[in-house]
Design an enzyme around this catalytic site. Structure first.
Site, mmCIF file in Angstrom:
data_model
loop_
_atom_site.group_PDB
_atom_site.id
_atom_site.type_symbol
_atom_site.label_atom_id
_atom_site.label_comp_id
_atom_site.label_asym_id
_atom_site.label_seq_id
_atom_site.Cartn_x
_atom_site.Cartn_y
_atom_site.Cartn_z
ATOM 1 N N HIS A 132 33.493 1.290 73.742
ATOM 2 C CA HIS A 132 32.393 1.680 73.304
ATOM 3 C C HIS A 132 32.433 1.812 71.634
ATOM 4 C CE1 HIS A 132 29.315 4.769 71.781
ATOM 5 N NE2 HIS A 132 28.747 4.824 72.721
ATOM 6 N N ASP A 209 39.790 7.713 74.275
ATOM 7 C CA ASP A 209 38.421 8.257 74.246
ATOM 8 C C ASP A 209 38.163 8.405 75.620
ATOM 9 O OD1 ASP A 209 35.580 8.139 74.491
ATOM 10 O OD2 ASP A 209 35.292 6.195 73.575
ATOM 11 N N GLN A 212 33.845 9.528 78.745
ATOM 12 C CA GLN A 212 33.384 9.359 80.084
ATOM 13 C C GLN A 212 34.234 9.866 81.141
ATOM 14 O OE1 GLN A 212 30.356 8.302 80.781
ATOM 15 N NE2 GLN A 212 29.559 7.518 78.893
ATOM 16 N N LYS A 235 27.836 15.537 77.397
ATOM 17 C CA LYS A 235 28.029 14.583 78.627
ATOM 18 C C LYS A 235 28.639 15.407 79.753
ATOM 19 C CE LYS A 235 28.863 10.352 75.851
ATOM 20 N NZ LYS A 235 27.521 9.560 76.059
ATOM 21 N N CYS A 375 26.029 0.389 73.769
ATOM 22 C CA CYS A 375 26.896 0.396 72.612
ATOM 23 C C CYS A 375 28.239 -0.271 72.681
ATOM 24 C CB CYS A 375 27.142 1.973 72.017
ATOM 25 S SG CYS A 375 25.686 2.817 71.670
HETATM 26 N N1 C6P Z 1 28.060 6.770 75.250
HETATM 27 C C1 C6P Z 1 26.226 6.132 76.758
HETATM 28 O O1 C6P Z 1 25.074 5.864 77.006
HETATM 29 P P1 C6P Z 1 28.973 10.553 71.409
HETATM 30 O O2 C6P Z 1 27.554 9.742 71.197
HETATM 31 O O3 C6P Z 1 29.556 10.623 70.156
HETATM 32 O O4 C6P Z 1 28.711 11.767 72.158
HETATM 33 O O5 C6P Z 1 29.713 9.617 72.295
HETATM 34 C C2 C6P Z 1 29.961 8.459 72.184
HETATM 35 C C3 C6P Z 1 30.871 7.790 73.195
HETATM 36 C C4 C6P Z 1 32.193 7.496 73.040
HETATM 37 N N2 C6P Z 1 32.853 6.753 74.100
HETATM 38 C C5 C6P Z 1 32.441 6.450 75.152
HETATM 39 C C6 C6P Z 1 33.086 5.876 76.298
HETATM 40 C C7 C6P Z 1 30.750 6.847 75.343
HETATM 41 O O6 C6P Z 1 30.490 6.551 76.367
HETATM 42 C C8 C6P Z 1 30.072 7.317 74.144
HETATM 43 C C9 C6P Z 1 28.608 7.806 74.335
HETATM 44 C C10 C6P Z 1 26.594 7.060 75.541
HETATM 45 O O7 C6P Z 1 27.025 5.253 77.190
HETATM 46 C C11 C6P Z 1 25.560 6.888 74.297
HETATM 47 S S1 C6P Z 1 25.968 5.334 73.421
#
Ligand code: C6P
Length: 419
Positions: A132, A209, A212, A235, A375
């Site tokens: 991401h 990271d 997910q 999430k 993203c």
């Molecule tokens: N992915 C998706 O629709 P934030 O926005 O900081 O809470 O999370 C960022 C982020 C970082 N790593 C991974 C693997 C992610 O999936 C995400 C967020 C969402 O896939 C929003 S773009």
């Protein structure tokens, strides 16, 4: 935490939906909402919404400042939430839990604070093609600022990490290896313990990271072998505005602060300041007080089901959806087909129809999915697509949702004359 009872029950999507007020909302289609966008953000159970409301109604004051009863109460609940998070991910101590806004901020914190004091111009930072942007752009910025080199581990045609390529990058002795546990765009589950083991054996500091994975499967940081782990509350059924950075205590202790100002100091003179201890050294300003208690309620809810149960449920939905969609004409699925290597996220492309059009027609059928690059633009480039349509599952989804998705895909193909 926050007075909620632990429940012990099996995960059954339809039964659990009663806990989530959003599913009472009518859709324009007149049919019940099929929410397949939990990878973007999960829906909230009543217990989380109530925890937020209770905190604001009866327990709210600023934390770490007041000596009056209400502030002490707010403080206890905020620090109690930190203990809940620590226990949930198997951290040795709550002091290893830094509250941030989200996974993005957690990774930026590491890239700025650890990165700028440990990475120099002759160093190498390694990420992967599966990341991401949140686990890519901060490392690009770090390398731009320090002159270090950024390299990317290749992925395979079926969306897996190329472990041979990882090994050859590690032979070059990178300072940092930044890798996702689960790809948000393809659903790939990386063999993360193996990856962290290889990374640390090569002397790299390993940043995972886990945005997910923590919401969807058991994750124990003591066993993971990483140095830093980042995830977001929103999430995992929790509120937006709160996320977590877990880090090894010795590393956190040695790192300079990320943001400076109130709360994160021990003593300030007009000319300088001494920092507070971790984790407060990294929590400048008023934190997400109520959100922390909401996150603790989300953890309580997830623990009431059990993360093994959550994972098993999503694995079963993945198997059903992969086979259902995979047998439909004009549907191309991305990512690994092995259910042990694929989370409850299915990215697909319909022949001759742009993913945004797919998502629009699906929405008309009451099915909410995400379409776009998720993203993860370099990953889209890698697979030669500008975008995909993505259906992502959570504990409130069930087999009926998969049927509704399949029916909506057929309806979309009819509209575009590709059926
Ligand atoms: N992915 C998706 O629709 P934030 O926005 O900081 O809470 O999370 C960022 C982020 C970082 N790593 C991974 C693997 C992610 O999936 C995400 C967020 C969402 O896939 C929003 S773009």
């Amino acid at each position: 935490m926050v007075g909620l009872q632990h429940r012990s029950r099996a995960v059954t999507g339809a039964a659990l939906r009663a806990d989530f007020p959003v599913f009472e909302r009518p859709t324009a289609s007149g049919r019940r909402l099929v929410y397949l966008d939990s990878a973007a953000s999960a829906q909230k159970p009543r217990a989380v919404i109530e925890a937020l409301a209770q905190t604001y109604a009866h327990h709210y004051a600023n934390v770490h400042r007041g000596i009056y009863e209400l502030s002490v109460d707010a403080d206890a609940r905020y620090e109690g939430a930190r203990r809940s998070v620590a226990a949930f991910i198997g951290a040795d101590s709550p002091r290893e839990i830094v509250f941030v806004r989200n996974a993005t901020e957690a990774i930026n914190l590491v890239a700025f604070s650890f990165g700028r004091s440990n990475v120099g111009r002759d160093d190498l930072v390694v990420t992967t093609e599966l990341e991401h942007h949140a686990n890519l752009v901060p490392w690009q910025q770090l390398c731009a600022a320090t002159g270090a080199t950024l390299a990317h581990v290749r992925s395979t045609d079926d969306g897996k990490l190329d472990l041979d390529d990882l090994r050859s990058h590690l032979e070059r002795g990178p300072k940092i290896l930044a890798v996702s546990h689960v790809s948000n765009a393809l659903g790939t589950i990386n063999p993360i313990a193996e990856v962290t083991g290889l990374g640390r054996a090569a002397g790299a500091t390993v940043v995972v990271d886990a945005a997910q994975s923590v919401p969807h499967m058991p994750l124990n940081v003591a066993e993971l072998g990483a140095d830093f782990v980042a995830f977001s509350g929103h999430k995992m059924l929790g509120p937006s505005g709160i996320g977590v950075l877990w880090g090894r205590r010795a590393l956190l202790d040695a790192m300079p602060p990320f943001l400076t100002g109130g709360s994160m100091i021990r003593r300030v003179t007009l000319d300088g300041a001494e920092w507070n201890e971790v984790p407060w050294k990294f929590e400048a300003g008023t934190p997400a007080i109520a959100e922390a208690t909401g996150l603790a309620a989300a953890i309580d809810y997830l623990e009431g089901i059990g993360m093994d149960g959550v994972r098993a449920h999503e694995r079963e939905l993945f198997i059903a959806a992969w086979s259902r969609l995979g047998n439909m004409p004009g549907v191309r699925l991305l990512g690994p087909d092995d259910p042990d290597e694929h989370a409850g996220v299915i990215s697909f492309v319909l022949d001759g129809i742009h993913p945004h059009d797919v998502a629009t027609i699906l929405d008309r059928e009451g099915v909410a999915v995400r379409a776009g690059h998720h993203c993860a633009q370099p990953l889209m480039d890698r697979h030669g697509v500008p975008a995909t349509t993505r259906a992502s599952f959570y504990l409130y989804n069930d087999h009926d949702d998969i049927e509704r998705l399949a029916d909506a895909i057929v309806a979309t193909q009819r509209v575009f004359g590709t059926a």
